[in-house]
Motif scaffolding. Structure first.
Motif, PDB file in Angstrom:
ATOM      1  N   VAL A 105       7.417   6.828   5.953  1.00  0.00           N
ATOM      2  CA  VAL A 105       6.873   5.828   6.860  1.00  0.00           C
ATOM      3  C   VAL A 105       7.944   5.421   7.857  1.00  0.00           C
ATOM      4  N   ALA A 106       7.696   5.668   9.132  1.00  0.00           N
ATOM      5  CA  ALA A 106       8.597   5.238  10.197  1.00  0.00           C
ATOM      6  C   ALA A 106       8.109   3.906  10.735  1.00  0.00           C
ATOM      7  N   CYS A 107       8.889   2.849  10.522  1.00  0.00           N
ATOM      8  CA  CYS A 107       8.561   1.521  11.058  1.00  0.00           C
ATOM      9  C   CYS A 107       9.223   1.420  12.426  1.00  0.00           C
ATOM     10  N   PHE A 162      11.906  -2.635  -2.601  1.00  0.00           N
ATOM     11  CA  PHE A 162      12.238  -1.249  -2.910  1.00  0.00           C
ATOM     12  C   PHE A 162      12.150  -0.994  -4.418  1.00  0.00           C
ATOM     13  N   ARG A 163      10.891  -1.053  -4.847  1.00  0.00           N
ATOM     14  CA  ARG A 163      10.584  -0.738  -6.241  1.00  0.00           C
ATOM     15  C   ARG A 163      10.529   0.785  -6.409  1.00  0.00           C
ATOM     16  N   GLY A 164      10.459   1.223  -7.650  1.00  0.00           N
ATOM     17  CA  GLY A 164      10.366   2.660  -7.912  1.00  0.00           C
ATOM     18  C   GLY A 164      11.567   3.395  -7.356  1.00  0.00           C
ATOM     19  N   THR A 165      11.272   4.511  -6.683  1.00  0.00           N
ATOM     20  CA  THR A 165      12.348   5.328  -6.096  1.00  0.00           C
ATOM     21  C   THR A 165      12.257   5.333  -4.570  1.00  0.00           C
ATOM     22  N   ARG A 166      11.794   4.239  -4.018  1.00  0.00           N
ATOM     23  CA  ARG A 166      11.737   4.147  -2.556  1.00  0.00           C
ATOM     24  C   ARG A 166      13.137   4.268  -1.950  1.00  0.00           C
ATOM     25  N   HIS A 199       0.793  -1.232   0.000  1.00  0.00           N
ATOM     26  CA  HIS A 199       0.000   0.000   0.000  1.00  0.00           C
ATOM     27  C   HIS A 199       0.833   1.294   0.000  1.00  0.00           C
ATOM     28  N   ALA A 200       2.088   1.220   0.363  1.00  0.00           N
ATOM     29  CA  ALA A 200       2.908   2.434   0.373  1.00  0.00           C
ATOM     30  C   ALA A 200       3.240   2.861  -1.053  1.00  0.00           C
ATOM     31  N   ALA A 201       3.508   4.140  -1.205  1.00  0.00           N
ATOM     32  CA  ALA A 201       3.801   4.700  -2.534  1.00  0.00           C
ATOM     33  C   ALA A 201       5.126   4.178  -3.068  1.00  0.00           C
ATOM     34  N   ALA A 228      -4.081   4.996   7.479  1.00  0.00           N
ATOM     35  CA  ALA A 228      -2.964   5.734   8.066  1.00  0.00           C
ATOM     36  C   ALA A 228      -2.112   6.391   6.992  1.00  0.00           C
ATOM     37  N   LEU A 229      -1.845   5.665   5.911  1.00  0.00           N
ATOM     38  CA  LEU A 229      -1.014   6.218   4.839  1.00  0.00           C
ATOM     39  C   LEU A 229      -1.708   7.348   4.090  1.00  0.00           C
TER      40      LEU A 229
END
Length: 575
Positions: free
Chosen positions: A442-444, A407-411, A383-385, A528-529
């Motif tokens: 996002v802080a885990c 870590f797809r995209g530019t994460r 669900h994260a961007a 939350a996101l």
């Protein structure tokens, strides 16, 4: 005529510094007042200076520019130390501006006096006190330039009676250096590396130093048919669309990565200062590429060291590679990785424990059908961007993120991965968010780490920093619990008497949710996101989740079993 403080602030603003993190105090008053009058810089007042240093270090890591924090006289400066040590261990440039007692009182054991130059001598690559206004231009230049050149922490101390003093009009304009161009090893050394790689079973171990060498690294892996073990920090640039990667090694790793390391002939280390030599194989030919010559050979014996930029060195090496005649080593390593990843993915299913394959494990480690942390990490991944920035607290949140968040995209990914400090995830997330408030951060967090610097939730609200804090709430210091059990000891001292952390967050002004059932996780993560502002998701996860490292000795396994039996007997009133 500018003052020491105003010249300091304007020079930093001219350099592109946009935030300074700290707690206000008397010796810093000229500096903070100059920031008040400088529209290009935002003062972000944290509740603890340690958080400010963590935040500045995080900004430096995501921008590759200097981060700035501040602490006033004595205790205010002392509080910076842990966050600054994290910056040191992360090899990122940070400037700490520290207050000091008036010059006439230095050395008299004055109220709150601390010898900053001595205090910061281990953590800093530069630590000096500005004793006269005339010194400010040159000392500030030296501080920033040294922080860049040596990728570390610079500390500039300003006594209380110096900050407001005028700098002479003939002081030179300040100039800061830009980054140094990358280098390439001598051609003869590159040829020797190619000779040691050609025709051999090769495994690559890639670190954060190879992040900007993605194309060159993938091309080399294809040419060598080499599985690529990634350090945790290398996930953000090298995991996506990588048909050669086999995940991580070490305590957070997997058996496939360990197989790849142990069954190669030649280990090619690229841009990594992997700090756990016990997980590196022995009896192999080892080639190491690193921009910092001090890293060559300090973790394992290296047969050939190449000091140079990863991308430039791999580009020079590639035309010399002949490639192996078969790809069995790569294919075997990848098959093991795919099989392991599939078994892990099953644990993320909220109905896992009700299925035939999960019932036995549930009896052992999750009899109450609590939320498994794997499920939460998997939901975050889905669900994260694609451009989200993740920060993780040291311990179990890092384990779950490393295994389930791709870590797809530019994460991007940040954590205290070299210092291993608790309580880093929230302040690092604040630092990143202040750099770009439109980006999802996002802080885990672990419940132990979050509650250590809990006051920074208020910082998020006060400065409108839209971070999402996701708490893996197992009422434990989870990694310590696991370490005790693997040593055959029942857990002791790891239990945490937590409040309802969502209720605490709401009292601080955040949007907050608490989740206690597996079926509610997905919707809560989405909510939350999606919240426009700081939010906190408190997820009560299984405290007894098993996370064994990729290589477990018989004594560790036996110790774990004995510890679990002792814990069970104790919980049932046994002796």
């Amino acid at each position: 005529m500018p003052t020491v403080a105003s010249l300091l602030v304007s020079a930093l603003a001219d350099h592109g510094v946009s935030t300074v993190w700290g707690v206000v105090g008397d010796a810093l008053n000229p500096v903070t007042d100059s920031i008040r009058r400088e529209d290009r810089i935002e003062w972000i007042g944290v509740r603890h200076e340690e958080a400010g240093a963590f935040a500045a270090g995080a900004q430096s890591q995501v921008t590759d520019r200097i981060g700035v924090c501040a602490g006033t006289v004595g205790p205010g400066s002392v509080h910076l130390l842990n966050g600054l040590y994290d910056a040191k261990k992360s090899h990122t440039p940070v400037l700490a501006i520290c207050g000091q007692v008036p010059r006439a009182e230095i050395g008299s054991d004055y109220f709150q006096e601390v010898d900053n130059d001595r205090l910061f001598s281990d953590v800093a690559v530069f630590a000096q006190t500005v004793m006269t206004p005339e010194q400010l231009p040159s000392l500030l230049e030296l501080a920033v330039n040294t922080a860049y050149a040596r990728r570390g922490v610079a500390v500039l101390t300003i006594p209380g009676d110096v900050g407001g003093a005028e700098v002479p009009g003939d002081a030179a304009d300040l100039r800061f250096v830009e980054q140094y161009p990358p280098g390439t090893p001598a051609p003869s050394l590159v040829q020797r590396a190619a000779d040691a790689l050609n025709g051999r079973k090769v495994t690559m171990l890639a670190g954060i130093g190879a992040r900007e060498a993605r194309d060159e690294l993938l091309a080399a892996a294809e040419e060598l048919a080499a599985p690529v073990v990634l350090s945790l920090k290398a996930k953000e640039g090298l995991e996506r669309d990588n048909p050669y990667q086999v995940g991580q090694s070490g305590l957070i790793g997997n058996p496939a990565a360990q197989y790849a390391l142990e069954h190669c002939d030649t280990l090619l280390m690229v841009g990594t200062d992997f700090p756990y030599p016990e997980w590196l194989p022995s009896g192999k030919t080892v080639i190491q590429i690193d921009a910092d010559g001090a890293h060559i050979g300090r973790r394992t014996h290296v047969d050939l060291g190449l000091v140079g930029d990863a991308a430039a060195t791999l580009a020079a090496l590639q035309p010399l590679l002949a490639g192996p005649t078969d790809r069995a080593h790569l294919e075997s390593s990848r098959e093991r990785y795919t099989s392991w990843a599939g078994r892990q993915e099953a644990l993320a299913d909220p109905d896992h424990d009700r299925k035939a394959t999960g019932r036995l494990r549930r009896l052992f480690d999750n009899p109450d059908h609590a939320i498994r942390p794997e499920q939460l990490a998997d939901a975050l991944d889905r669900h994260a961007a694609d451009d989200a920035v993740f920060t993780t607290d040291t311990g179990m949140p890092t384990v779950w993120l490393s295994r389930f968040v791709t870590f797809r995209g530019t994460r991007r990914l940040l954590g205290s991965y070299n210092l291993g400090s608790m309580a880093n995830a929230l302040p690092q997330a604040l630092g990143v968010s202040a750099t770009d408030r439109t980006r999802q951060v996002v802080a885990c967090a672990g419940d132990g780490g979050l509650t250590m610097l809990l006051g920074e939730l208020i910082t998020a609200v006060a400065h409108r920093l839209p971070v999402t804090v996701v708490v893996f709430d197992n009422s434990r210091l989870g990694m310590v619990k696991l370490e005790q059990e693997q040593g055959g000891l029942p857990e002791h001292g790891t239990e945490l008497a937590n409040p309802d952390l969502a209720a605490v967050a709401r009292a601080c002004g955040l949007h907050a949710l608490r989740v206690e059932k597996p079926g509610d996780v997905d919707d809560a993560v989405v909510e939350a996101l999606a919240h426009d502002g700081p939010s906190l998701l408190d997820v009560v996860v299984n405290a007894d989740e098993i996370s064994l490292p990729p290589r477990t000795s018989v004594s560790q396994a036996w110790g774990f079993a004995v510890a679990k039996m002792d814990e069970t007997l104790t919980s049932r009133g046994g002796s």
